[in-house]
Design a protein around this motif. Structure first.
Motif, mmCIF file in Angstrom:
data_model
loop_
_atom_site.group_PDB
_atom_site.id
_atom_site.type_symbol
_atom_site.label_atom_id
_atom_site.label_comp_id
_atom_site.label_asym_id
_atom_site.label_seq_id
_atom_site.Cartn_x
_atom_site.Cartn_y
_atom_site.Cartn_z
ATOM 1 N N LEU A 6 9.636 5.891 5.179
ATOM 2 C CA LEU A 6 8.104 6.120 5.088
ATOM 3 C C LEU A 6 7.770 7.538 5.039
ATOM 4 O O LEU A 6 6.886 7.841 4.036
ATOM 5 N N TYR A 7 8.254 8.241 6.033
ATOM 6 C CA TYR A 7 7.597 9.603 5.904
ATOM 7 C C TYR A 7 8.386 10.467 4.885
ATOM 8 O O TYR A 7 7.973 11.509 4.242
ATOM 9 N N ARG A 8 9.369 9.998 4.368
ATOM 10 C CA ARG A 8 9.819 10.723 2.973
ATOM 11 C C ARG A 8 8.823 10.081 1.707
ATOM 12 O O ARG A 8 8.584 10.934 0.777
ATOM 13 N N ARG A 9 8.719 8.777 1.688
ATOM 14 C CA ARG A 9 7.953 8.244 0.601
ATOM 15 C C ARG A 9 6.477 8.625 0.391
ATOM 16 O O ARG A 9 5.939 8.843 -0.625
ATOM 17 N N TYR A 10 5.924 8.985 1.638
ATOM 18 C CA TYR A 10 4.625 9.516 1.768
ATOM 19 C C TYR A 10 4.437 10.871 2.081
ATOM 20 O O TYR A 10 3.348 11.223 2.716
ATOM 21 N N PRO A 178 -4.836 15.445 15.020
ATOM 22 C CA PRO A 178 -5.856 14.707 15.662
ATOM 23 C C PRO A 178 -5.517 13.375 15.853
ATOM 24 O O PRO A 178 -5.294 12.576 14.757
ATOM 25 N N VAL A 179 -5.694 12.616 16.707
ATOM 26 C CA VAL A 179 -5.459 11.088 16.940
ATOM 27 C C VAL A 179 -6.326 10.142 16.045
ATOM 28 O O VAL A 179 -5.849 9.291 15.426
ATOM 29 N N ASP A 180 -7.534 10.805 15.827
ATOM 30 C CA ASP A 180 -8.273 9.925 15.149
ATOM 31 C C ASP A 180 -7.994 9.964 13.476
ATOM 32 O O ASP A 180 -7.851 9.046 12.533
ATOM 33 N N GLU A 181 -7.436 11.126 13.023
ATOM 34 C CA GLU A 181 -7.061 11.522 11.744
ATOM 35 C C GLU A 181 -5.646 10.849 11.381
ATOM 36 O O GLU A 181 -5.396 10.203 10.468
ATOM 37 N N LEU A 182 -4.846 10.881 12.510
ATOM 38 C CA LEU A 182 -3.532 10.561 12.200
ATOM 39 C C LEU A 182 -3.451 8.757 12.356
ATOM 40 O O LEU A 182 -2.835 8.239 11.428
ATOM 41 N N GLU A 183 -4.511 8.202 12.885
ATOM 42 C CA GLU A 183 -4.799 6.727 12.944
ATOM 43 C C GLU A 183 -5.235 6.361 11.624
ATOM 44 O O GLU A 183 -4.858 5.268 11.123
ATOM 45 N N ALA A 184 -6.282 7.181 11.024
ATOM 46 C CA ALA A 184 -6.493 6.549 9.604
ATOM 47 C C ALA A 184 -5.346 6.794 8.830
ATOM 48 O O ALA A 184 -5.363 6.089 7.971
ATOM 49 N N HIS A 185 -4.678 7.787 8.930
ATOM 50 C CA HIS A 185 -3.397 8.005 7.963
ATOM 51 C C HIS A 185 -2.411 6.791 8.156
ATOM 52 O O HIS A 185 -1.791 6.169 7.072
ATOM 53 N N VAL A 186 -2.427 6.530 9.518
ATOM 54 C CA VAL A 186 -1.324 5.364 9.526
ATOM 55 C C VAL A 186 -1.839 4.055 9.116
ATOM 56 O O VAL A 186 -0.974 3.183 8.438
ATOM 57 N N ARG A 187 -2.996 3.632 9.139
ATOM 58 C CA ARG A 187 -3.766 2.702 8.641
ATOM 59 C C ARG A 187 -3.496 2.641 7.144
ATOM 60 O O ARG A 187 -3.356 1.564 6.485
ATOM 61 N N TRP A 188 -3.790 3.686 6.582
ATOM 62 C CA TRP A 188 -3.627 3.841 5.090
ATOM 63 C C TRP A 188 -2.229 3.369 4.683
ATOM 64 O O TRP A 188 -2.020 2.711 3.622
ATOM 65 N N VAL A 189 -1.234 4.106 5.313
ATOM 66 C CA VAL A 189 0.068 3.836 4.815
ATOM 67 C C VAL A 189 0.610 2.538 5.140
ATOM 68 O O VAL A 189 1.344 1.813 4.248
ATOM 69 N N ALA A 190 0.065 2.129 6.162
ATOM 70 C CA ALA A 190 0.400 0.540 6.475
ATOM 71 C C ALA A 190 -0.293 -0.301 5.401
ATOM 72 O O ALA A 190 0.511 -1.272 4.906
ATOM 73 N N ASP A 192 -0.939 0.585 2.405
ATOM 74 C CA ASP A 192 -0.362 0.732 0.920
ATOM 75 C C ASP A 192 1.167 0.405 0.966
ATOM 76 O O ASP A 192 1.549 -0.119 -0.284
ATOM 77 N N ALA A 193 1.854 0.245 2.037
ATOM 78 C CA ALA A 193 3.105 -0.255 2.087
ATOM 79 C C ALA A 193 3.274 -1.551 2.482
ATOM 80 O O ALA A 193 4.292 -2.394 2.367
#
Length: 545
Positions: A6-10, A178-190, A192-193
């Motif tokens: 995932l970290y390479r794909r995104y 920041p945790v809020d920005e990282l949480e939003a990124h994780v939800r988007w990746v989850a 999209d994947a």
């Protein structure tokens, strides 16, 4: 073919896609847009924050054919070659494995050669691993490189980079997300994947990631592989609850469980220190806590139960344990000892141990029975040590009050007689230890249907009363039922005080010196005559004979 992680794909391909590094993005975009890019950059920061990714984006935009506002187009041949990793304009080296002088000399020799693009970009990762000789060989070229060469150095430990290298570069520092920005990124990746994961699992993924985008996406990928379930590798809540309850056994059990799960003791300490830091921040500066809101509330509750001074003590003790682990043959033992010290104040070093001992002594003094004062002689008013006080013969004899044992029903005189007859075998023989010694102090007698235990003195009576409940159980068994038991002290005849002998002193007489001089004297001859009369037939010898 293996599935791309995932970290390479995104991985971000433009500056605008970078998360949490706005200050770096702004500096690089303005430099490229104004054609004022530097010849050497130093990117530093924690792992997984985008240092190498940013270096590749910079290399891409420096050779992009259609760049706009400092952003690459990601469509031209140069951009696609950099994305695929086969560009001749970008040379990426790992300084950890290419840290010798010869490796740096090859870079210097190839730097002057031309390349298809406008710039030749050298990306040296983990540059702090370069040897002293390699760092010295790089200095001259780093200071005055060819006009078409750009060096990008990346490191997780900038303090280990030589000062001479840092002074020749533009230093850009990367931060944890920041945790809020990282949480939003994780939800988007989850999304999209196509990964179905619960909110609780997302929070667990964020805790494991610790602000690192790469680590967080790796944890998300592991959660997806396990069906959306995330197991906490280090159960920090279990450790904290055990510390709050001062439960050493629970702490050791948590260590054993975590180690069996595959966690290294040093990693366990790092996880605990990181969690304690979050707890400390909830008390001192809540706005700095990088945790989801519900998790921050839980940590704040734990911090309130622990208290700020104890949180600081835990962090200090675990920090010392990390240092001790470096030379310890078994790092697990160091961790276990440090945790046990945190819940046993007597084992702690310094003032804590002394305070614990003082508190323990104060509690013992509070619970210790009051000691009776020393007896006082009524005739003199002074305390008497080591013996009974002689009573004044004129004072009335005081007989101690009998102490009856609680027994609702009485037995016949024959039952009490049986107890007296079988006292040595039936009662004393059934007792052990201190109870047996106490029973030996008493002599049983019968009076008015009661069993009277006679002792010599008040201390003995006090000791018999202390163990009377245990003695009563055996006595009732021998008597065949309950009886009234009374403890008494033998009455003693009062001792008559010794008459004080006072010698009469004769009146002083007048002595006449002249009269003394006229008294007859005794000669040696008179002495010899007296001796001969006293010992008839004896002979006086001279001293020299």
């Amino acid at each position: 073919m293996a599935v791309q992680s995932l970290y390479r794909r995104y991985r971000p391909q433009r500056f605008s896609e970078l998360k949490g590094q706005e200050h770096v993005v702004r500096a690089l975009k303005n430099a490229v847009a104004n054609s004022r890019e530097g010849h050497a950059y130093l990117f530093s920061g924690p792992r997984g924050t985008g240092k190498t990714t940013t270096a590749r984006i910079l290399a891409k935009v420096l050779n992009c054919e259609n760049s706009k506002d400092g952003e690459p187009c990601c469509e031209c041949g140069s951009c696609l070659a950099v994305q695929e990793g086969n560009s001749f304009d970008v040379i990426e080296l790992d300084a950890a494995s290419n840290n010798g002088v010869e490796d740096i000399r090859e870079i210097i020799a190839a730097a002057s050669l031309g390349s298809p693009g406008r710039h030749k970009v050298y990306i040296l990762d983990e540059v702090h691993m370069l040897s002293k000789g390699a760092s010295a060989a790089l200095l001259k070229t780093l200071e005055e490189p060819p006009s078409h060469v750009v060096f990008v150095l990346a490191t997780t430990d900038p303090e280990k980079v030589a000062e001479t290298i840092r002074s020749r570069t533009q230093h850009l520092q990367f931060h944890l997300l920041p945790v809020d920005e990282l949480e939003a990124h994780v939800r988007w990746v989850a999304s999209d994947a196509g990964i179905d994961i619960s909110d609780e699992s997302i929070h667990a993924v964020l805790r494991q990631g610790g602000g690192s985008a790469r680590d967080t996406l790796s944890a998300l990928e592991l959660a997806a592989a396990t069906g959306g379930m995330v197991d906490e590798v280090t159960p920090v809540d279990e450790f904290v609850d055990a510390l709050i309850e001062y439960d050493a056994g629970r702490l050791l059990a948590a260590v054993a469980h975590t180690v069996n799960f595959g966690r290294d003791p040093r990693t366990i300490v790092n996880d605990l220190v990181r969690h304690m830091r979050d707890a400390f921040l909830t008390q001192m500066a809540p706005e700095l806590v990088q945790l989801p809101e519900d998790r921050a509330t839980e940590v704040a509750a734990q911090a309130g139960r622990l208290g700020t001074p104890r949180i600081v003590k835990v962090i200090e003790t675990l920090g010392l344990a990390i240092n001790d682990m470096r030379n310890a043959p078994d790092s697990r033992v160091v961790l276990e000892v440090a945790l046990v010290r945190l819940v046993h104040r007597e084992l702690q070093m310094g003032i804590e141990s002394l305070l614990a001992r003082v508190e323990r002594l104060e509690k013992e003094l509070e619970n210790r029975p009051q000691i009776a004062p020393a007896p006082v002689n009524p005739s003199t008013g002074r305390a008497v040590l080591g013996g009974r006080v002689a009573q004044d013969p004129s004072a009335p004899a005081v007989r101690p009050e009998p102490t009856p044992a609680a027994a609702p029903a009485s037995t016949s005189a024959m039952s009490i007689a049986a107890v007296i007859e079988n006292w040595n075998d039936g009662v004393i023989g059934e007792l052990k230890g201190m109870r047996r010694a106490v029973a030996l102090m008493a002599k049983p007698t019968e009076r008015d249907g009661q069993l009277v235990l006679m002792v010599d003195n008040e201390p003995s009576a006090k000791r018999v009363n202390e163990y009377l409940s245990d003695l009563s159980t055996v006595i009732y068994k021998v008597a065949g039922g309950k009886c009234v038991i009374v403890v008494e002290t033998r009455s003693e005849e009062p001792r008559a005080p010794k008459a004080k002998v006072v010698e009469e002193v004769a009146e002083e007489e007048f002595v006449d010196i002249e009269e003394i001089k006229q008294l007859p004297t005794v000669s040696n001859k008179a002495t010899e005559t007296n001796l001969a009369d006293a010992f008839p037939g004896s002979e006086i010898l001279a001293e020299d004979a």
